[in-house]
Design a protein around this motif. Structure first.
Motif, PDB file in Angstrom:
ATOM      1  N   GLY A   1       0.860  -1.147   0.038  1.00 38.13           N
ATOM      2  CA  GLY A   1      -0.046   0.050   0.106  1.00 38.13           C
ATOM      3  C   GLY A   1       0.732   1.207  -0.040  1.00 38.13           C
ATOM      4  O   GLY A   1       0.593   2.152  -0.762  1.00 38.13           O
ATOM      5  N   ASP A   2       1.995   1.103   0.832  1.00 37.41           N
ATOM      6  CA  ASP A   2       2.732   2.375   0.787  1.00 37.41           C
ATOM      7  C   ASP A   2       3.452   2.636  -0.453  1.00 37.41           C
ATOM      8  O   ASP A   2       3.684   3.813  -0.928  1.00 37.41           O
TER       9      ASP A   2
ATOM     10  N   ARG B   1       2.314   1.646  -3.483  1.00 40.91           N
ATOM     11  CA  ARG B   1       1.223   2.375  -4.223  1.00 40.91           C
ATOM     12  C   ARG B   1       1.207   3.710  -3.832  1.00 40.91           C
ATOM     13  O   ARG B   1       1.107   4.570  -4.951  1.00 40.91           O
ATOM     14  N   GLN B   2       0.952   4.294  -2.785  1.00 44.05           N
ATOM     15  CA  GLN B   2       0.777   5.744  -2.443  1.00 44.05           C
ATOM     16  C   GLN B   2       1.934   6.303  -3.052  1.00 44.05           C
ATOM     17  O   GLN B   2       1.829   7.260  -3.603  1.00 44.05           O
TER      18      GLN B   2
ATOM     19  N   ALA C   1       1.384   9.170  -5.664  1.00 41.87           N
ATOM     20  CA  ALA C   1       1.364  10.459  -4.928  1.00 41.87           C
ATOM     21  C   ALA C   1       1.743  11.598  -6.089  1.00 41.87           C
ATOM     22  O   ALA C   1       2.664  11.221  -7.042  1.00 41.87           O
TER      23      ALA C   1
END
Lengths: 782, 373
Positions: free
Chosen positions: A421-422, A424-425, A429
């Motif tokens: 998830g990180d 992906r973020q 971003a």
């Protein structure tokens, strides 16, 4: 008389010592005082024979004056002879005087000895008379003593009889008192009453034929029955602690109550007690929620170690105690005890299991391990008595451990998903212009490192289960199966598998239906991650695991590293293929839309490369950069770009709608077909959506292939005007100019673009191709 | 060439019709006869002068009636129209003329009627009512579904009802099939990535498979024996099988092709045989036993099984076939745009590629016996 003799002896001794003293003072030739005397009295022949016959020795026994004289005379000078003569004269005189003294002394002693002997003779005669007297007296005494004793014998017998009677009476008294005492003690001190009864019982039984005794016995029996009754009541209704219970039952046993019945009572009492303890333990657990609807059970009041402590000290302790006293009371026959204890132990296990199930979180593993350890240790005592429980307990511990391992697996998975998830973020971003976000390699490194770190941490936690100081670690399960099945297979292998599956899921999964598709960069990242796993990480992890949890030789079969590697490779391949497909599809979609929406018949003469082509080239360049961050360059077909470029231009001008238009006049369409067919015969079949290799060139080739094939198919569906064809020509040339360097084999790009051009010409109403120089000019300008 | 169809009404001879695509010449319809016994192919040519043929279909009732969708090209516009034609009588039943003089002997189709589409846009395809008497056809024009009644022995086409797909996005129909089930009241259409089912009586949508494929859906076919089963194929290289009662997930997905799949066809009598043609120049024959109507393994209910036992006692001994690719045919050099089963011989099929090559193939004999016995 004895003193006299002693004095005489002492006198003789005293006579010897002056002699010796005088001999010493005589000096000279008398070396030993007794020597000459001894020789004189007991001529020791042995000594004589032994001594050297030295006739010249004046003190020796073999002295020969003649020889001496001759010797002295012949040897010594005169002065010495004179001196010798004087010395000898002196010696002789001294010896004479000694002799006289001795003679005097010994004479006196002889006299006194003779006197003494004479005196002794007289005394002995007197003593004989007295002895006779004494004998007579003694005889008289013994006679009178016999008389006295005869006189006393009767009385003595009567006295003894009386004493016996008295003892008997005392006993009788005690017996009579028994009921009273029993009654008195039965209330307060049943144990004393029992002792008393036990003493009296044998006698009473023996004399039961006597009515009075029987009465006593009956009475005491009644009392004892009463006592038994009371004990029983107590046994039944009161809550006793195990010790009291044991005492109670012991007393009842002494009362000869049927042991069968008693054992049953005992067990039921013990059961009640243990039940109570179990209930207390259970009360600590939150209500079981069979429906499972409760969102989150309230956190347990105490931690697991506490719970296990209490459980083992209360329940297990009591159970052990009770079991021990049961054995002591009812002997070794445990036929009834075993199922009883087993049932209770099972319930206890069930409770503990429920409590363990509450340990949902990851909490403190060391705490859990300690709790389980304590449980296991405490239970060992019980297990000696209840062998069947051993398996259950071991299974419980194993289950708990297994559960924990599973939970770790889940935590790892969650962690990994979090990391993803990180990532992906980070990928999604928005990046402020001018400031580069973290590059893909950084993201990859972070992801890999954090996952590996977490895995290691988990392994370290799990290792607590097999620590040396933990009792249950020595169980065969923990030695073998746990290491292999639970940790290696259940945790490590399962995690790697899951990772591969998850990664694969991004490729296979819902990408096309519903759920938002994973960003292509993530696919690329995961592909690289899987590849890294295949190359190194898996073997590293497995080695680490095998080191920390050495597998047994005879253990269950393990998943070999290569199988996992193959799995990871498969996932990597799938991801990369998917990446190619996604990116290819994106580009293809753009191309398709651009072809489909344009009016190819009414278009004007091309002045520019269409914007969409520029966009395609831009996109592919971006993809090139992206892939280049993570994958190696890869191998191009060994062919210098120069030669192939030249080959292309020659080739294209000869058959593509180039400058040599004659071959493309409408009069000879079959020729172009023929040409194209012949060309195809010699070129390899191109698999458009084919697996790619793990390098940049291969990936990009795949994407380009997909894009160009789409262009080809779309052009075939349209009908083009003259300028439409020319536009396609321009676009194709532009793509050729910019795409060849990305592909592993330019001929693929070329071939596809040629086919696009050929199809466009075929689909054209008025196929008048543009001058090649113009095409080049436009492309260079664009 | 893209247009290929079996002669549906013909049940004895193996005959296919192929329409050509050429911008610069008169287009033709080739009637291909295949003599199975002698292994001879006969070709007859009919001129189709109005334009290049994009789609062709034959009437299920009358051997001589053909419908085509063709491009009419003017200088600035391309319009796809549809018309119903009648073949010359002597070709109808496949007279065996010598193939060499076919070119000199070309005959012309007789126009029966136009399907007037001026108000509706480009015709994508024409479908005949599968079991009907050749009186009803449906054509797909851009985003419209048009139901026509052919009257006066097909000389006149009257638009009996129509409906239009409205909404955002790409709404042009790419393809459609008329279901042979439910008394022929259902059709399925494809537009963009969506597959829709329609009721021809009310002209309402009855189901919709959103995002059936990742990209464009190219073709559809109904399972001839299982009324709710539908196969679709598309640009994502996949062939998917759907149960129209549950459209959220495909029943099965095949990923054998390496480029767009243009055509999917169920065998008319053995619905486990699936034929697909793709622009990777391959034709793939697959055996989808698990979702066919034939008994398969343990999926058969007990009573059905007992029925089956009466009929095929040997069924039990045979190992159930697995879903598999039976054969991949790589005879084509260019994209294959059409595949069709023969209407006469269920073991025979034809495929047509862009370069105009038509290939006729048979199901492998071993498999044929396996299915039959």
């Amino acid at each position: 008389m004895a003193a006299v003799t002693a004095g005489n002896g002492a006198g003789t001794g005293g006579g010897g010592s002056p002699e010796a003293a005088s001999g010493g003072s005589g000096g000279g030739g008398w070396r030993r005082p007794h020597g000459p005397l001894q020789r004189y009295y007991g001529p020791s022949t042995a000594e004589a024979a032994e001594a050297a016959p030295d006739p010249t020795d004046i003190n020796g026994p073999h002295f020969d004056p003649e020889v001496f004289m001759t010797k002295v005379r012949s040897e010594c000078p005169l002065g010495q002879l004179l001196a010798r003569e004087a010395a000898l004269g002196r010696e002789i005189r001294a010896l004479d005087s000694d002799m006289q003294t001795l003679l005097y002394e010994n004479y006196n002693k002889f006299i006194s000895a003779t006197d003494t002997i004479r005196k002794m003779k007289v005394d002995f005669r007197h003593m004989e008379a007295e002895m006779d007297d004494l004998a007579a007296n003694m005889a008289a005494i013994s006679a009178s003593s016999a008389r006295v004793s005869a006189a006393l014998q009767d009385r003595h017998r009567r006295g003894a009889q009386l004493a016996g009677v008295q003892a008997l009476l005392r006993k009788l008294q005690a017996l009579v008192e028994v009921p009273g005492r029993l009654r008195r003690w039965a209330g307060t001190e049943p144990a004393r009453a029992l002792r008393c009864h036990a003493r009296a019982r044998a006698v009473l039984r023996h004399y039961r034929h006597l009515p009075s005794f029987r009465a006593i016995e009956d009475e005491s029996h009644a009392i004892m029955a009463d006592l038994a009754q009371r004990l029983r009541t107590r046994l039944r209704c009161e809550t006793l602690d195990p010790k009291e219970l044991t005492e109670c039952v012991e007393m009842l046993l002494q009362l000869e109550e049927p042991p069968e019945e008693l054992s049953e009572e005992f067990l039921s009492q013990a059961g009640a007690r243990l039940e109570a303890e179990l209930a207390a333990l259970e009360a600590e657990l939150p209500e079981a929620d069979p429906s499972g609807t409760a969102a989150t059970p309230p956190p347990p009041a105490s931690d697991i170690l506490d719970f296990v402590d209490r459980g083992s000290s209360a329940f297990v302790g009591t159970l052990c105690q009770l079991a021990g006293s049961y054995r002591a009371l009812f002997g070794e026959d445990t036929g009834r005890l075993e199922p009883f204890a087993a049932a209770l132990a099972t319930r206890y296990f069930a409770l503990l299991e429920r409590r363990l199930a509450l340990e949902r979180g990851l909490g403190d593993t060391s705490l859990l391990v300690r709790a389980l350890d304590r449980f296991h240790r405490r239970l060992r005592a019980l297990l000696e008595l209840l062998p069947a429980g051993a398996d259950a307990a071991a299974a419980l511990v194993a289950r708990a451990a297994r559960e924990r391992v599973d939970r770790y697996l889940r935590a790892l998975q969650t962690f990994f998903l979090g990391c993803l998830g990180d990532v992906r973020q980070a990928l999604a971003a928005p990046r402020p212009p001018g400031k580069e976000g973290p590059g893909l390699p950084d993201l990859l490194a972070t992801l890999a490192a954090s996952v590996l770190g977490q895995l290691k941490a988990v392994l370290a936690y799990v290792q607590l289960f097999t620590a040396r100081d933990v009792a249950f670690a020595s169980l065969p399960y923990f030695k073998g199966e746990f290491c292999v099945t639970a940790v290696r297979e259940g945790l490590v292998v399962a995690f790697v598998r899951w990772l591969c599956r998850t990664a694969r899921g991004f490729a296979d999964g819902p990408a096309e239906r519903g759920a938002p598709a994973a960003p292509p960069a993530l696919l690329l990242l995961l592909a690289r991650l899987c590849l890294d796993y295949e190359n190194s990480t898996i073997s590293y992890i497995l080695t680490l695991t095998d080191e920390q949890f050495p597998p047994q030789d005879s253990g269950p079969a393990v998943t070999p590293g290569p199988a996992l590697c193959a799995e990871a490779r498969g996932a990597a391949q799938r991801l990369l293929d998917h990446y190619v497909q996604v990116q290819g599809a994106a580009v293809a979609q753009m191309l398709r839309k651009s072809v489909e929406t344009r009016d190819w018949l009414g278009t004007v003469e091309p002045r520019n490369v269409r914007a969409v082509m520029k966009r395609v080239v831009e996109d592919i360049t971006a993809i090139d950069v992206q892939v280049g961050q993570l994958f190696e360059e890869g191998v191009r077909r060994a062919q210098s770009s120069d030669s192939s470029r030249r080959a292309f231009s020659v080739y294209s001008s000869s058959r593509a709608p180039g400058r040599y238009a004659p071959s493309y006049t409408p009069s000879a369409p079959m020729d172009t077909h023929l040409l194209s067919n012949i060309q195809k015969l010699f070129s390899e079949r191109i698999d458009i959506f084919s697996p790619v290799e793990f390098n940049k060139v291969s990936v990009l080739t795949g994407i380009i292939k997909i894009s160009l094939k789409t262009l080809l198919e779309c052009v075939r569906l349209r009908t083009l005007g003259r300028f439409g064809l020319q536009q396609v020509q321009v676009d194709g040339h532009y793509l050729q100019l910019y795409l060849w360097r990305f592909a592993s084999d330019e001929r693929v790009v070329q071939g596809l673009l040629d086919e696009v051009a050929a199809s466009a010409a075929h689909r054209c109403l008025d196929p008048v191709p543009m001058e090649h120089s113009v095409v080049e000019l436009i492309c260079e300008r664009g | 060439a893209r247009a290929l169809t079996p002669q549906t009404a013909e049940t004895d001879a193996i005959r296919f019709l192929v329409g050509t695509q050429s911008l610069r010449y008169d287009n033709q319809i080739h009637i291909i006869d295949f003599d199975d016994e002698n292994n001879i192919i006969n070709k007859n040519v009919l001129l189709h002068q109005v334009g290049e043929i994009w789609h062709i279909s034959t009437s299920p009732a009358d051997k001589g009636v053909v419908a085509t969708c063709y491009n009419k090209t003017s200088d600035t516009k391309v319009m796809t129209c549809a018309a119903v034609w009648r073949m010359p009588k002597e070709l109808e039943s496949g007279s065996h003329e010598s193939p060499d003089d076919s070119s000199s002997n070309t005959q012309t189709l007789e126009l029966l009627c136009h399907l007037d589409n001026t108000a509706h846009g480009n015709m994508a395809c024409v479908m005949w009512e599968p079991m009907g008497d050749g009186k009803k056809i449906i054509s797909l024009a851009d985003n419209n579904i048009l139901l026509w009644d052919l009257q006066e022995s097909s000389a006149k086409a009257v638009l009996s009802s129509s409906t239009a797909l409205e909404g955002k996005g790409q709404l042009k129909f790419t393809s459609g099939r008329w279901s042979p089930h439910h008394n022929c009241t259902q059709i399925a259409t494809a537009n963009d990535t969506t597959v829709r089912g329609w009721d021809t009586r009310s002209m309402r949508q009855i189901y919709c498979i959103e995002n059936a494929h990742g990209q464009l859906v190219r073709d559809l076919d109904f399972n001839p024996n299982k009324q709710y089963y539908l196969a679709s194929c598309g640009d994502d290289c996949k062939v998917k099988f759907w149960d129209t009662r549950n459209v959220t997930e495909p029943v099965k997905t095949l990923e054998e092709h390496s480029h767009w799949v243009w055509n999917v066809r169920y065998n008319h009598s053995h619905d486990q045989l699936i034929l697909t043609g793709s622009s990777d120049s391959r034709v793939i024959l697959s055996n989808m036993v698990s979702i066919s109507s034939e008994p398969f393994g343990h999926m058969v209910d007990d009573d059905e099984l007992s029925d089956q036992e009466d009929q095929h006692p040997e069924e039990k001994i045979k190992e159930p076939l697995q879903d598999s690719v039976i054969a991949t045919y790589e005879e084509h050099e260019d994209s294959v745009y059409a595949v069709e089963w023969s209407s006469a011989d269920p073991w025979l099929f034809a495929s047509l590629s862009y370069d105009g090559r038509l290939v006729i193939n048979r199901v492998p004999r071993a498999l044929k016996y396996h299915i039959l016995l």
